[in-house]
Design a protein around this motif. Sequence first.
Motif, short mmCIF file in Angstrom:
data_model
loop_
_atom_site.label_atom_id
_atom_site.label_comp_id
_atom_site.label_asym_id
_atom_site.label_seq_id
_atom_site.Cartn_x
_atom_site.Cartn_y
_atom_site.Cartn_z
N ASP A 253 45.65 26.60 10.61
CA ASP A 253 46.42 25.24 11.17
C ASP A 253 45.32 24.89 12.64
OD1 ASP A 253 47.38 22.85 10.83
OD2 ASP A 253 49.40 23.42 12.19
N ILE A 254 44.01 23.96 12.69
CA ILE A 254 43.48 23.90 13.47
C ILE A 254 43.03 22.49 13.33
CG2 ILE A 254 41.38 24.38 14.90
CD1 ILE A 254 41.64 26.80 14.30
N ARG A 255 43.37 21.88 14.36
CA ARG A 255 42.62 20.60 14.14
C ARG A 255 40.96 20.28 14.38
NH1 ARG A 255 45.09 14.37 15.72
NH2 ARG A 255 44.04 13.24 14.94
N THR A 256 40.38 19.60 13.71
CA THR A 256 39.37 19.47 14.63
C THR A 256 38.74 18.02 14.25
OG1 THR A 256 38.08 21.61 14.02
CG2 THR A 256 36.70 20.45 14.56
N LEU A 257 38.35 17.30 15.24
CA LEU A 257 37.33 16.13 15.88
C LEU A 257 36.81 16.14 15.25
CD1 LEU A 257 40.59 14.56 17.77
CD2 LEU A 257 40.61 14.65 15.35
N ALA A 258 35.87 14.91 16.41
CA ALA A 258 34.77 14.39 15.89
C ALA A 258 34.40 15.16 17.65
CB ALA A 258 34.56 13.31 16.63
N GLY A 296 39.45 19.03 19.49
CA GLY A 296 40.70 19.18 18.89
C GLY A 296 41.62 19.69 20.18
N PRO A 297 42.83 19.43 19.61
CA PRO A 297 44.39 19.84 20.79
C PRO A 297 43.92 20.79 20.25
CG PRO A 297 44.71 18.51 18.61
CD PRO A 297 43.49 18.65 17.86
N PHE A 298 44.44 21.37 21.75
CA PHE A 298 45.36 23.00 21.71
C PHE A 298 45.80 23.37 20.99
CE2 PHE A 298 47.84 25.87 24.43
CZ PHE A 298 46.56 26.68 24.17
N PHE A 299 47.13 22.82 20.64
CA PHE A 299 47.61 23.21 19.04
C PHE A 299 47.42 23.87 18.05
CE2 PHE A 299 49.29 19.46 21.99
CZ PHE A 299 49.82 20.50 22.21
N SER A 300 47.81 25.43 17.88
CA SER A 300 47.48 25.64 16.26
C SER A 300 48.37 26.72 15.73
CB SER A 300 46.56 26.26 16.39
OG SER A 300 45.93 26.82 17.39
N GLU A 330 40.79 22.37 25.02
CA GLU A 330 40.42 21.93 23.54
C GLU A 330 38.93 22.36 22.53
OE1 GLU A 330 41.20 17.93 24.22
OE2 GLU A 330 43.23 18.11 25.25
N SER A 331 38.47 22.90 22.88
CA SER A 331 37.33 23.24 22.40
C SER A 331 36.37 24.42 21.32
CB SER A 331 36.20 22.27 23.18
OG SER A 331 36.23 21.15 23.13
N PHE A 332 37.64 25.05 22.76
CA PHE A 332 37.31 26.91 22.00
C PHE A 332 36.96 27.53 21.16
CE2 PHE A 332 38.44 31.51 22.62
CZ PHE A 332 36.93 31.68 23.37
#
Length: 440
Positions: A253-258, A296-300, A330-332
């Motif tokens: 459950d990971i959110r990846t943005l632009a 994306g957000p750090f939360f996962s 927020e990228s790793f």
Amino acid sequence: MWPIGRSFSSQNLFLCLVICQVVVCMLFVIYRNTQSLEHRLAILTSRWAAREDGFDFPEGPWNVTDSDVVRCSDLINGRFPSEAAINRTIDAIRETVIKDYEFIELTRDCTKFAWERGYYNKPITKEELDFPLAYTILMYRSVHQVEQLLRTIYRPQNIYCIHIDSKSPPLVHIGMERISRCFDNVFIASNLENVYWGTINIVKAERHCQKDLLNRTDVSNWKYLINLTGQEFPLKTNLEIVQILKEFKGQNDIRTLAQPVEEWTYYRHVLEGDTIRQTTLLKTEPPPDKVPVHKGPFFSALARQFVEFLQSDIADKWLEWFNDTKNADESFTQTLASYPNAPGGPGPIGSKAIISRDIVWSSERLRERRPCYGKFVRRVCVHSWRDLVRVSKSIRLFANKFHVEYDGLVLQCLEEAIHNKTHNPPMLTFHFIDDFSSSE
């Protein structure tokens, strides 16, 4: 056996009793069929079934009552007492906040501490036992608030790693160390970092806990890892979390943005005091494997196999590359999840949000849908009791963020709601993932 008398009335009484027993048996069979394992444990829909304990979340305007009695069920359902009564309650809760040093005395008798604080009073299903979870908790303040979080999510089959900012006051370290000694499955990270906002040390702190969790042999079969901070709180019970994560079937459950902000990632940054500052120097070395950087957000919520992947050699290369960037946390994870061979990948949901966290940003446009009735700190909403109406019925697993000194009532009510649902599990229905995606 009931005797059969000669009188007509006695015979009727006996027949009535027999018929009643048959009816009761039939109703029990019907109930058991509707409560079959597949139906009870299958996942899930965005509409949690209504219950009769006050947590049915009716829609409609908020109502202010004249009562001076503050009940969490009323607040959750939008029925508010007078503001004076609310303020008195918040002040009273603030007076009961346990000081960091007081946990030294409270934990002298661990058995008493664990039972009186509610760690061992929760029912546990076989489904939960077969699907243990791992948690990381990054904290820097308020042993009281972290302990409230810990006791709410605690289960003996799970495992918990707590990373304390190494520059936190000594009594914070001592208080959390004493609490962790009371439980075999709660421990302090083996390495502690000086954590500053925007720096790579956030990633390092998280990886320390991840490595420790993977190396533990007492709970070696955990399925998913959920990363938390000490300022978050659950919105779902352990059973609900297990059922939801099982539906992911090993995906993350990971959110990846632009693409990330170029200045954050491709310019070198330095730490000056407690502030990260951008320099005019461009990074000259290309990203490892020439893979694009994701954000994306750090939360996962991460599958165990992916957590193992985050400890690999390629992850070490990325850690080094991100070392002088801003907001690497927020990228790793997002970048490594983009690898074709990354276990679990970026997750199964084609939405713009993640299930694991409910968070309100100051930049959100849909303010009517996701308001903040508390205050904003670093663009993130710190919830107040007025946010209970929305937050308590959120579909997500955890909410961010809370400050017990600012408003302890919202935390107390959420803990009460979780306690009630734990002891009276709601009926969950199907298609949780699809419904969540379509709702975002």
